[in-house]
Scaffold this active site. Sequence first.
Site, PDB file in Angstrom:
ATOM      1  N   GLU A  38      30.282 -10.373 -48.028  1.00  0.00           N
ATOM      2  CA  GLU A  38      30.244  -9.445 -49.155  1.00  0.00           C
ATOM      3  C   GLU A  38      29.486 -10.160 -50.272  1.00  0.00           C
ATOM      4  O   GLU A  38      29.835 -11.286 -50.636  1.00  0.00           O
ATOM      5  CB  GLU A  38      31.668  -9.123 -49.624  1.00  0.00           C
ATOM      6  CG  GLU A  38      31.650  -8.078 -50.718  1.00  0.00           C
ATOM      7  CD  GLU A  38      33.018  -7.752 -51.304  1.00  0.00           C
ATOM      8  OE1 GLU A  38      34.039  -8.192 -50.741  1.00  0.00           O
ATOM      9  OE2 GLU A  38      33.031  -7.057 -52.335  1.00  0.00           O
ATOM     10  N   ARG A 264      40.710 -19.339 -40.437  1.00  0.00           N
ATOM     11  CA  ARG A 264      39.741 -19.701 -41.469  1.00  0.00           C
ATOM     12  C   ARG A 264      39.842 -21.194 -41.767  1.00  0.00           C
ATOM     13  O   ARG A 264      40.849 -21.837 -41.488  1.00  0.00           O
ATOM     14  CB  ARG A 264      39.895 -18.838 -42.715  1.00  0.00           C
ATOM     15  CG  ARG A 264      41.239 -18.905 -43.409  1.00  0.00           C
ATOM     16  CD  ARG A 264      41.400 -17.757 -44.401  1.00  0.00           C
ATOM     17  NE  ARG A 264      40.505 -17.829 -45.538  1.00  0.00           N
ATOM     18  CZ  ARG A 264      39.682 -16.865 -45.920  1.00  0.00           C
ATOM     19  NH1 ARG A 264      39.620 -15.736 -45.260  1.00  0.00           N
ATOM     20  NH2 ARG A 264      38.926 -16.997 -46.968  1.00  0.00           N
ATOM     21  N   LYS A 274      36.793 -16.888 -53.001  1.00  0.00           N
ATOM     22  CA  LYS A 274      35.707 -16.497 -53.901  1.00  0.00           C
ATOM     23  C   LYS A 274      36.234 -16.122 -55.277  1.00  0.00           C
ATOM     24  O   LYS A 274      35.548 -16.312 -56.272  1.00  0.00           O
ATOM     25  CB  LYS A 274      34.904 -15.341 -53.304  1.00  0.00           C
ATOM     26  CG  LYS A 274      33.810 -15.842 -52.375  1.00  0.00           C
ATOM     27  CD  LYS A 274      32.787 -14.770 -52.103  1.00  0.00           C
ATOM     28  CE  LYS A 274      33.140 -14.070 -50.812  1.00  0.00           C
ATOM     29  NZ  LYS A 274      32.149 -13.083 -50.389  1.00  0.00           N
TER      30      LYS A 274
HETATM   31  P1  ATP Z   1      37.287 -14.694 -49.920  1.00  0.00           P
HETATM   32  O1  ATP Z   1      38.539 -14.425 -49.135  1.00  0.00           O
HETATM   33  O2  ATP Z   1      37.182 -16.066 -50.463  1.00  0.00           O
HETATM   34  O3  ATP Z   1      36.976 -13.651 -50.928  1.00  0.00           O
HETATM   35  P2  ATP Z   1      35.840 -13.404 -47.908  1.00  0.00           P
HETATM   36  O4  ATP Z   1      36.377 -13.677 -46.575  1.00  0.00           O
HETATM   37  O5  ATP Z   1      36.253 -12.141 -48.524  1.00  0.00           O
HETATM   38  O6  ATP Z   1      36.119 -14.637 -48.845  1.00  0.00           O
HETATM   39  P3  ATP Z   1      33.308 -12.539 -47.082  1.00  0.00           P
HETATM   40  O7  ATP Z   1      32.024 -12.517 -47.791  1.00  0.00           O
HETATM   41  O8  ATP Z   1      33.934 -11.252 -46.733  1.00  0.00           O
HETATM   42  O9  ATP Z   1      34.265 -13.448 -47.916  1.00  0.00           O
HETATM   43  O10 ATP Z   1      33.184 -13.430 -45.783  1.00  0.00           O
HETATM   44  C1  ATP Z   1      32.176 -13.279 -44.819  1.00  0.00           C
HETATM   45  C2  ATP Z   1      32.671 -13.848 -43.514  1.00  0.00           C
HETATM   46  O11 ATP Z   1      33.033 -15.207 -43.683  1.00  0.00           O
HETATM   47  C3  ATP Z   1      33.902 -13.114 -43.022  1.00  0.00           C
HETATM   48  O12 ATP Z   1      33.741 -12.829 -41.655  1.00  0.00           O
HETATM   49  C4  ATP Z   1      35.012 -14.071 -43.256  1.00  0.00           C
HETATM   50  O13 ATP Z   1      36.015 -13.914 -42.299  1.00  0.00           O
HETATM   51  C5  ATP Z   1      34.317 -15.426 -43.146  1.00  0.00           C
HETATM   52  N1  ATP Z   1      35.012 -16.427 -43.937  1.00  0.00           N
HETATM   53  C6  ATP Z   1      35.333 -16.365 -45.247  1.00  0.00           C
HETATM   54  N2  ATP Z   1      36.035 -17.436 -45.628  1.00  0.00           N
HETATM   55  C7  ATP Z   1      36.165 -18.223 -44.523  1.00  0.00           C
HETATM   56  C8  ATP Z   1      36.796 -19.477 -44.249  1.00  0.00           C
HETATM   57  N3  ATP Z   1      37.449 -20.148 -45.203  1.00  0.00           N
HETATM   58  N4  ATP Z   1      36.717 -19.962 -43.005  1.00  0.00           N
HETATM   59  C9  ATP Z   1      36.072 -19.299 -42.040  1.00  0.00           C
HETATM   60  N5  ATP Z   1      35.456 -18.120 -42.217  1.00  0.00           N
HETATM   61  C10 ATP Z   1      35.499 -17.572 -43.444  1.00  0.00           C
HETATM   62 MG    MG Z   2      35.959 -10.396 -47.157  1.00  0.00          MG
END
Ligand code: ATP
Ligand code: MG
Length: 559
Positions: A38, A264, A274
Amino acid sequence: MTTADAAPEAGRDFIRDIVQSDLDTGKHRSIVTRFPPEPNGYLHIGHAKSIALNFGVAKEFGGRCNLRFDDTNPTKEEQEYIDSIQADVHWLGYDWGGNLFYASDYFEQLYAWAELMIRNGDAYVDDQSQDEIRSTRGTLTEPGKNSPFRDRTVEENLDLFRRMRAGEFPNGARVLRARIDMAAGNINLRDPVLYRILHAHHPRTGDKWSIYPSYDYAHGQSDAIEGVTHSICTLEFEDHRPLYEWLLSKLPVPSQPKQYEFARLNITYTLLSKRVLTELVRGGHVSGWDDPRMPTIAGLKRRGVPPAAIRDFVRRIGVAKANSVVDLGMLEFCIREELNRIAQRRMAVLRPLKVVIENYPEGQTEELEAINHPDDPSAGTRKISFGREIYIEQDDFMENPPKKFFRLSPGNEVRLRYAYFIKCREVIKNDKGEIVELRCTYDPETRGGNAPDGRKVKATMHWLPAAQSVKAEIRIYNQLFTNPAPEASNFAADLNPQSLEVLSDARIEPEVATSLSTDPLQFERQGYFVRDRDSTPGKPVFNRTIGLRDTFAKEVAKG
Ligand code: ATP
Ligand code: MG
């Protein structure tokens, strides 16, 4: 060049086993994965795990990996993030080729499918407020309550949904919900929201839309449109999978992706949310998204971490189904390993102490030869000027040393790396009693660092010539948080007040000062450093990427 191709073969894990088996059984002839960020912030090292997994699996099994922006929430998304994400994925060594997509590319299709769901009785317009929807959702132990608007006619639903799209209603006035089951054991199936009214400008679709699909509605259908075979995401989406599958079963989608969840990445002393990272930037706790203390890809890059070290790290931690926390030391180990391999050696004096070599002729200088990389002769050598006045590291001298201190002290002989043996004769102090200068003597017979009579010294110290070295600012970074498990909800309390130390009187070699290269360097006995973009012609600035291991530093000190 180091690229993802050069990385050692990734180990096997349950995702790769599934993919292998799907290819073996003929379930899929080729596979498609995607990385779906995102664009509401910069990528962090947790994303690197997901990137390495999705792009890595696609590459290893001859498939393809799409980069898809999940841009369904225009109030938080910005072009700056879209640009930085692309730059960071490339920098990490991965490439989506022509497969760059946006969930917003599918807004028309997603809308048409939403109308279809209404016509099939699978969705309805709900006039309840967000609060009412939340409070009638039930709990883990109690079922939710049906909305009073749940049994609207298809005609009424279609009319209202079209007027939602046309922008007739204010934000929050109505939503479109799936019509599933308010008593479902899985709360995600209790009539989840598919569309909400949002009068917001979208970075790509501009002002065209007044309604935007929810993540849950957009995600699976976007996967299906792209022919994604293995939709790999993190564990928090496990409970969303039944909804993901329900939606796919209700719609005439062109393919049936399968969702798989993995743990994760969490790292000690680090927050990878984020929301927190955004607050660190907005609250001025760091200088920006690429502050070298940030766990963002941009921050790690600016700090001098090579992409190969990040790839090595995510390869070593592997992919599992149970959440865990990885020791920050593991990442540091991977960074040191890679930097030790690639970084040329230089000398720098971080906290200079002036040394006058009294028996060295005034006005004389000579050139000494220094090795650029001890394990890589092809890196060659360079010349360093030696003269009567030099700088050494302040903490390499002690006036009253304890027993095990082998570096410079009154009367004790040490080796200056690549140069001579010196001995301290006199300590000069200012009015405050601080040591400001040492008067030393050298042994001209020890040129190059060895005594013809075979006598030994216990320490080898780095140094720089006073006249032919250049002043630089060196930034030393420590952990951003003091707590090994910082609290996301109250992270400010765990911030390390000493996370940045600026040394503004450091000295570096002249060629290091003038070179614009951002290749990593090892400043001997100090660690790994990289030129920062804040450098100006008059004032070079270097970031310390990471220190040397203590044991390693000791070995070098012994010479
Ligand atoms: P946050 O929870 O920090 O807002 P997010 O998961 O919403 O992060 P996205 O931009 O949606 O952020 O993430 C893109 C991809 O990266 C998703 O498939 C998510 O599962 C993966 N991802 C995000 N954070 C991690 C992490 N700490 N470890 C592994 N994969 C991750
Ligand atoms: Mg997300």
